[in-house]
Motif scaffolding. Structure first.
Motif, short mmCIF file in Angstrom:
data_model
loop_
_atom_site.label_atom_id
_atom_site.label_comp_id
_atom_site.label_asym_id
_atom_site.label_seq_id
_atom_site.Cartn_x
_atom_site.Cartn_y
_atom_site.Cartn_z
N HIS A 93 1.23 4.49 -7.60
CA HIS A 93 0.34 5.30 -6.77
C HIS A 93 1.06 6.53 -6.23
N ALA A 127 -2.32 2.43 -12.07
CA ALA A 127 -1.29 1.55 -11.52
C ALA A 127 -1.23 0.23 -12.29
N PHE A 187 -7.31 5.50 -9.86
CA PHE A 187 -5.96 5.34 -9.32
C PHE A 187 -5.45 3.92 -9.59
N GLU A 188 -6.32 2.94 -9.35
CA GLU A 188 -5.93 1.56 -9.62
C GLU A 188 -5.79 1.32 -11.12
N HIS A 237 3.37 -1.28 -9.00
CA HIS A 237 2.00 -0.87 -8.67
C HIS A 237 1.98 0.19 -7.56
N GLU A 238 2.70 -0.07 -6.47
CA GLU A 238 2.65 0.88 -5.35
C GLU A 238 3.42 2.17 -5.64
N TYR A 249 1.73 9.13 -8.96
CA TYR A 249 0.45 9.75 -9.28
C TYR A 249 0.13 10.84 -8.26
N GLU A 271 0.83 -1.20 0.00
CA GLU A 271 0.00 0.00 0.00
C GLU A 271 0.87 1.25 0.00
#
Length: 268
Positions: free
Chosen positions: A177, A233, A229-230, A173-174, A180, A142
């Protein structure tokens, strides 16, 4: 008003600093990419064993020119020195693990002049999936913008690095985020271009026909459609791991992300 951190800096240097940045912003608006990306004067060096770790785990690095490899190594050192790494539940932080994590972050920000991902101060690592007291669920990773923290399950971080064709990469992926989020609160040319790209992606996401087309291909996993957001990612995972397929399936979306990141992998 005199900005405190500028006191004592020679006037000529101040004009050069502001002039370069204004020129960079103007150039980026015209050509859609930063004028200056690699402005390093001095390069930090890595030990031979550190470089071997990068070679073993970063295909992106191995494809770079000699000069850009030098930039990459310098940025890895700077990233490691800028962050606090914390191991929990008995996880041991080693130099090698720091190098591996930094290599992912540096890869993603390699097309940007501001590359340290300033909205991340701490990187917390658990050995496996960890239980969150906030939502009472197990997590693999996260990004917490309030705490300026990224959290990883090392088992799943490594799984993402070891399989570079399944479009599932926890580190990418993290950090996606985090980049972004950082772009929303920065005004350098790279961040402005990034946020412009996000606006273009948002327009695509408001097109039901485009979304239906994407879902029908099943190229992106379903989690991408959780929220915007996802979506970004997950798209970035695909951009890194299967760029050729991404480019063929969704050239418009691929082009937007390429412009946002200001690089394209050699496999595309």
């Amino acid at each position: 008003m005199i900005v405190p951190f500028l006191i004592g800096i020679p006037t000529a240097l101040l004009f050069t600093y502001w002039g370069v940045n204004l020129t960079d912003l103007a150039y980026s608006k015209i050509y859609g990419k930063p004028l200056i990306v690699y402005d390093h004067i001095y390069f930090k060096k890595l030990r031979t064993e550190d470089i071997e770790v990068i070679k073993a785990h970063s295909l992106f690095y191995t494809k770079l020119s000699a000069y850009k490899k030098r930039v990459f190594r310098h940025r890895v050192v700077m990233f490691i020195n800028d962050k606090t790494f914390i191991g929990l539940n008995g996880f041991e932080i080693t130099r090698e693990k720091k190098i591996m994590i930094a290599s992912v972050a540096v890869m993603l920000s390699f097309g940007m002049r501001t590359y340290l991902i300033a909205c991340v101060n701490k990187i917390i690592i658990y050995p496996h999936a960890y239980f969150s007291e906030i939502n009472r669920k197990y997590h693999l990773g996260e990004f917490n913008p309030l705490l300026k923290t990224i959290v990883f399950s090392w088992e799943d971080f490594i799984a993402g690095m070891n399989n570079n064709t399944n479009n599932s990469n926890l580190g990418v992926h993290e950090f996606a985020h985090a980049i972004y989020f950082c772009s929303k609160y920065s005004n350098d040319s790279s961040s402005i271009l990034f946020t412009n790209g996000i606006k273009k992606i948002d327009k695509l996401l408001h097109s039901e026909s485009y979304i239906d087309k994407m879902k029908n291909t099943a190229y992106l996993r379903g989690y991408a459609y959780t929220n915007k957001f996802e979506f970004f990612a997950v798209c970035l995972e695909h951009f890194i791991e299967t760029p050729k397929q991404f480019k063929e399936a969704f050239p418009q979306l691929f082009g937007i992300i390429k412009d946002m990141m200001n690089f394209e992998t050699s496999e595309a």
